[in-house]
Structures are given as C-alpha cells and as structure tokens.
Design a protein around this motif. Structure first.
Motif, short mmCIF file in Angstrom:
data_model
loop_
_atom_site.label_atom_id
_atom_site.label_comp_id
_atom_site.label_asym_id
_atom_site.label_seq_id
_atom_site.Cartn_x
_atom_site.Cartn_y
_atom_site.Cartn_z
N CYS A 39 0.80 -1.23 0.00
CA CYS A 39 0.00 0.00 0.00
C CYS A 39 0.83 1.28 0.00
CB CYS A 39 -0.93 0.03 1.21
SG CYS A 39 -2.16 -1.29 1.21
N HIS A 40 2.05 1.20 0.52
CA HIS A 40 2.86 2.42 0.67
C HIS A 40 4.00 2.51 -0.34
CE1 HIS A 40 0.73 3.66 4.27
NE2 HIS A 40 0.83 2.42 4.71
N GLY A 41 4.17 1.47 -1.18
CA GLY A 41 5.23 1.49 -2.19
C GLY A 41 6.57 1.03 -1.65
N ALA A 42 7.38 0.52 -2.54
CA ALA A 42 8.68 -0.04 -2.16
C ALA A 42 9.61 1.00 -1.53
CB ALA A 42 9.36 -0.67 -3.37
N SER A 43 9.45 2.24 -1.92
CA SER A 43 10.29 3.31 -1.38
C SER A 43 9.52 4.24 -0.46
CB SER A 43 10.90 4.12 -2.53
OG SER A 43 11.70 3.30 -3.34
N GLY A 44 8.34 3.79 -0.02
CA GLY A 44 7.52 4.61 0.86
C GLY A 44 6.90 5.80 0.16
N LYS A 54 2.06 8.51 1.41
CA LYS A 54 3.51 8.55 1.37
C LYS A 54 4.05 8.49 2.80
CE LYS A 54 7.33 11.54 0.04
NZ LYS A 54 7.72 12.83 -0.52
N LEU A 55 5.02 7.63 3.03
CA LEU A 55 5.67 7.54 4.34
C LEU A 55 7.07 8.12 4.31
CD1 LEU A 55 4.60 3.95 5.42
CD2 LEU A 55 3.52 6.13 6.01
N ALA A 56 7.75 8.00 3.17
CA ALA A 56 9.11 8.52 3.06
C ALA A 56 9.09 10.00 3.42
CB ALA A 56 9.64 8.33 1.65
N GLY A 57 10.02 10.39 4.27
CA GLY A 57 10.09 11.78 4.70
C GLY A 57 9.42 12.03 6.04
N GLN A 58 8.63 11.06 6.52
CA GLN A 58 8.03 11.20 7.84
C GLN A 58 9.10 10.95 8.90
OE1 GLN A 58 5.19 12.25 8.76
NE2 GLN A 58 3.82 11.97 7.02
N GLU A 59 9.00 11.67 9.99
CA GLU A 59 9.94 11.46 11.07
C GLU A 59 9.57 10.19 11.85
OE1 GLU A 59 11.23 14.79 13.36
OE2 GLU A 59 10.51 16.17 11.82
N ALA A 60 10.58 9.53 12.35
CA ALA A 60 10.37 8.26 13.04
C ALA A 60 9.42 8.38 14.22
CB ALA A 60 11.71 7.67 13.48
N TRP A 61 9.52 9.46 15.00
CA TRP A 61 8.65 9.61 16.17
C TRP A 61 7.18 9.57 15.76
CZ3 TRP A 61 5.03 13.35 16.64
CH2 TRP A 61 5.18 14.50 15.86
N TYR A 62 6.86 10.15 14.61
CA TYR A 62 5.48 10.17 14.13
C TYR A 62 5.03 8.77 13.73
CZ TYR A 62 1.37 11.12 11.34
OH TYR A 62 0.09 11.11 10.84
N ILE A 63 5.88 8.06 13.03
CA ILE A 63 5.56 6.69 12.61
C ILE A 63 5.36 5.81 13.85
CG2 ILE A 63 6.41 4.63 11.40
CD1 ILE A 63 5.58 6.91 9.50
N GLU A 101 9.94 0.42 16.51
CA GLU A 101 11.09 1.32 16.43
C GLU A 101 11.93 1.01 15.19
OE1 GLU A 101 11.90 3.89 18.42
OE2 GLU A 101 10.42 3.57 20.00
N ASP A 102 12.12 -0.27 14.90
CA ASP A 102 12.93 -0.68 13.76
C ASP A 102 12.30 -0.25 12.44
OD1 ASP A 102 14.66 -1.84 15.59
OD2 ASP A 102 13.98 -3.90 15.18
N VAL A 103 11.02 -0.52 12.26
CA VAL A 103 10.37 -0.14 11.00
C VAL A 103 10.30 1.37 10.88
CG1 VAL A 103 7.91 -0.20 11.68
CG2 VAL A 103 8.57 -0.82 9.38
N ALA A 104 10.11 2.08 11.98
CA ALA A 104 10.09 3.55 11.95
C ALA A 104 11.46 4.10 11.53
CB ALA A 104 9.67 4.12 13.30
N ALA A 105 12.52 3.49 12.04
CA ALA A 105 13.87 3.92 11.65
C ALA A 105 14.09 3.68 10.16
CB ALA A 105 14.92 3.16 12.46
N TYR A 106 13.59 2.57 9.65
CA TYR A 106 13.74 2.30 8.21
C TYR A 106 12.94 3.31 7.39
CZ TYR A 106 13.59 0.22 3.65
OH TYR A 106 13.69 0.04 2.29
N ILE A 107 11.71 3.56 7.79
CA ILE A 107 10.88 4.53 7.05
C ILE A 107 11.53 5.91 7.08
CG2 ILE A 107 8.68 5.77 7.10
CD1 ILE A 107 7.42 3.06 8.04
#
Length: 116
Positions: A39-44, A54-63, A101-107
């Motif tokens: 749903c969010h695409g390979a590159s967010g 779009k998730l790319a560009g979101q800060e980890a704390w928000y995710i 935390e791990d997935v948020a860091a990746y995003i």
C-alpha cells in the motif's frame, strides 16, 4: 526566573518529540517494511490506488506514535474509518515495541537524500 505557559508548552513539545524518536535498527526494519510496500510502495512513496499515503520523509517519532495507536486500537477502531480499519490489522504484525522502532527507523531512512 519567570516561566510562561507558552515556554512550558514548547519545552513539553520538544521533550515529547525527542522521547518518541526511533531508537530502532533500520536494517531490521526493512524486513518488517516488506508487508507495507503493498500500500505504501517499495520506497515509501505512497500508492493512491491502495489509499496508502507517502511515508518517506516522515519522522520516526510520528511513525512510532501512529503504529502504536493502530496496535492499541486508538486508530482504525471506528467503523467509519475505512482506511484505518485496513491499517490496524497490519500494525498487529509488528510483534513488539522494538519492531515498531525498527520499522520507523527504516521509514525515516527512506526520506534521507545523500549528496554525492
């Protein structure tokens, strides 16, 4: 020294943002993100067809906060929240806070651009 209400609110906002910042491992988070790509695409980048923002560009704390909200039923529980209802069971795949935390860091890493 006189502390104003506005300065206290500002301090609390700074503390809450830094407290929510991901301490995750982006490499481990990449494997969790595989299910998100539908749903969010390979590159967010997001996918309009799947209603995935779009998730790319979101800060980890928000995710982190949003994934916790989905896992705890604070988001996606209302029958009128069709997209939230889609996301809530996906968030349950993340087994614990460290996985979040791990997935948020990746995003968060998806939004970084390296100058070459």
């Amino acid at each position: 020294m006189k502390v104003t209400f506005a300065s206290m609110v500002g301090i609390l906002l700074l503390l809450s943002a830094s407290a929510g910042r991901a301490d995750g491992d982006a490499e481990r988070g990449q494997s969790y993100f595989a299910v998100c790509t539908t749903c969010h695409g390979a590159s967010g980048e997001g996918m309009k067809e799947m209603n995935g923002p779009k998730l790319a560009g979101q800060e980890a704390w928000y995710i982190v906060r949003q994934l916790q909200n989905f896992k705890q039923g604070l988001r996606g529980a209302d029958s009128r929240d069709v997209y939230g209802q889609q996301m809530a069971p996906i968030a349950q795949v993340l087994p614990d806070d460290q996985a979040i935390e791990d997935v948020a860091a990746y995003i968060e890493s998806l939004g970084r651009t390296d100058s070459k």
